[in-house]
Design an enzyme around this catalytic site. Structure first.
Site, mmCIF file in Angstrom:
data_model
loop_
_atom_site.group_PDB
_atom_site.id
_atom_site.type_symbol
_atom_site.label_atom_id
_atom_site.label_comp_id
_atom_site.label_asym_id
_atom_site.label_seq_id
_atom_site.Cartn_x
_atom_site.Cartn_y
_atom_site.Cartn_z
ATOM 1 N N ILE A 44 0.908 -1.154 0.000
ATOM 2 C CA ILE A 44 0.000 0.000 0.000
ATOM 3 C C ILE A 44 0.944 1.201 0.000
ATOM 4 O O ILE A 44 1.556 1.512 1.016
ATOM 5 C CB ILE A 44 -0.931 0.006 1.228
ATOM 6 C CG1 ILE A 44 -1.837 -1.231 1.209
ATOM 7 C CG2 ILE A 44 -1.765 1.291 1.246
ATOM 8 C CD1 ILE A 44 -2.685 -1.398 2.454
ATOM 9 N N PRO A 45 1.114 1.861 -1.156
ATOM 10 C CA PRO A 45 2.251 2.770 -1.360
ATOM 11 C C PRO A 45 2.137 4.143 -0.705
ATOM 12 O O PRO A 45 2.041 5.181 -1.366
ATOM 13 C CB PRO A 45 2.296 2.881 -2.887
ATOM 14 C CG PRO A 45 0.880 2.716 -3.310
ATOM 15 C CD PRO A 45 0.302 1.700 -2.355
ATOM 16 N N CYS A 46 2.222 4.174 0.616
ATOM 17 C CA CYS A 46 2.170 5.447 1.337
ATOM 18 C C CYS A 46 3.411 6.296 1.050
ATOM 19 O O CYS A 46 3.385 7.511 1.259
ATOM 20 C CB CYS A 46 1.977 5.223 2.831
ATOM 21 S SG CYS A 46 3.182 4.143 3.603
ATOM 22 N N HIS A 47 4.476 5.682 0.525
ATOM 23 C CA HIS A 47 5.673 6.454 0.174
ATOM 24 C C HIS A 47 5.405 7.419 -0.987
ATOM 25 O O HIS A 47 6.161 8.355 -1.188
ATOM 26 C CB HIS A 47 6.843 5.516 -0.171
ATOM 27 C CG HIS A 47 6.592 4.636 -1.355
ATOM 28 N ND1 HIS A 47 5.878 3.458 -1.249
ATOM 29 C CD2 HIS A 47 6.932 4.762 -2.655
ATOM 30 C CE1 HIS A 47 5.809 2.893 -2.445
ATOM 31 N NE2 HIS A 47 6.438 3.679 -3.315
ATOM 32 N N ARG A 48 4.309 7.223 -1.720
ATOM 33 C CA ARG A 48 3.975 8.095 -2.844
ATOM 34 C C ARG A 48 3.257 9.368 -2.430
ATOM 35 O O ARG A 48 2.858 10.156 -3.266
ATOM 36 C CB ARG A 48 3.122 7.322 -3.855
ATOM 37 C CG ARG A 48 3.880 6.175 -4.500
ATOM 38 C CD ARG A 48 3.046 5.422 -5.517
ATOM 39 N NE ARG A 48 3.749 4.218 -5.933
ATOM 40 C CZ ARG A 48 3.167 3.130 -6.381
ATOM 41 N NH1 ARG A 48 1.856 3.088 -6.514
ATOM 42 N NH2 ARG A 48 3.893 2.083 -6.722
#
Length: 163
Positions: A124-128
């Site tokens: 779940i790409p919270c780094h984006r």
């Protein structure tokens, strides 16, 4: 009520060791480093598959994860995490943009809190999610890892290694 974790296992990656946990049907947690989760410490076909997908992602050869996910969180956290999954590989969105995506345009702080509670970073790409001015802000696993992941995606997108 949180689903009970059945298994977890530690895997090596280019970013160091990660711990993957599963409820037997889906991945429930990923943690950077060695973590202890309730359940049995054993590798399974599901955690092995998740490890392979992470390795492919970190090699710049995977842009979409196929592994089933089952993160536990509040209704709003779930909504934020679904919004994060809709951010295309190699792109970013501001906290405000993600808040708008959830239907609560002024909930930037709640988006940040949901990101912080994300039990499946990378998947779940919270780094984006970045600051309004394009700056790197707030990443539970450190800005060095966030920058690494964003640079990886940018490089793979430039080189055409998309899957």
């Amino acid at each position: 009520m949180a689903s009970s974790l059945e298994t977890f296992f530690v895997y090596p990656t280019p970013l160091g060791r990660i711990t993957l946990a599963s409820d037997g049907k889906a991945l429930t947690h990923m943690a950077f480093g060695v973590q202890q989760f309730p359940g049995t410490y054993t590798a399974t076909a599901l955690t092995n598959r998740a490890s392979t997908e992470i390795q492919e992602y970190l090699a710049g050869k995977r842009t979409v994860f196929d592994i089933p996910l089952n993160p536990y969180g509040t209704q709003y956290q779930q909504k934020v995490w679904r919004a994060l999954c809709s951010i295309p590989y190699g792109e970013t969105r501001s906290y405000k943009e993600v808040a708008r995506m959830t239907g609560k345009p002024n909930a930037m702080r709640a988006v940040g809190m949901a990101n912080n509670k994300n039990p499946l970073p990378v998947f779940i790409p919270c780094h984006r999610v970045i600051g309004a001015r394009g700056d790197l802000v707030g990443y539970a696993y450190g800005l060095k890892i966030k920058q690494f992941l964003l640079d990886l995606e940018k490089k793979a997108t430039k080189n055409g290694h998309l899957r």
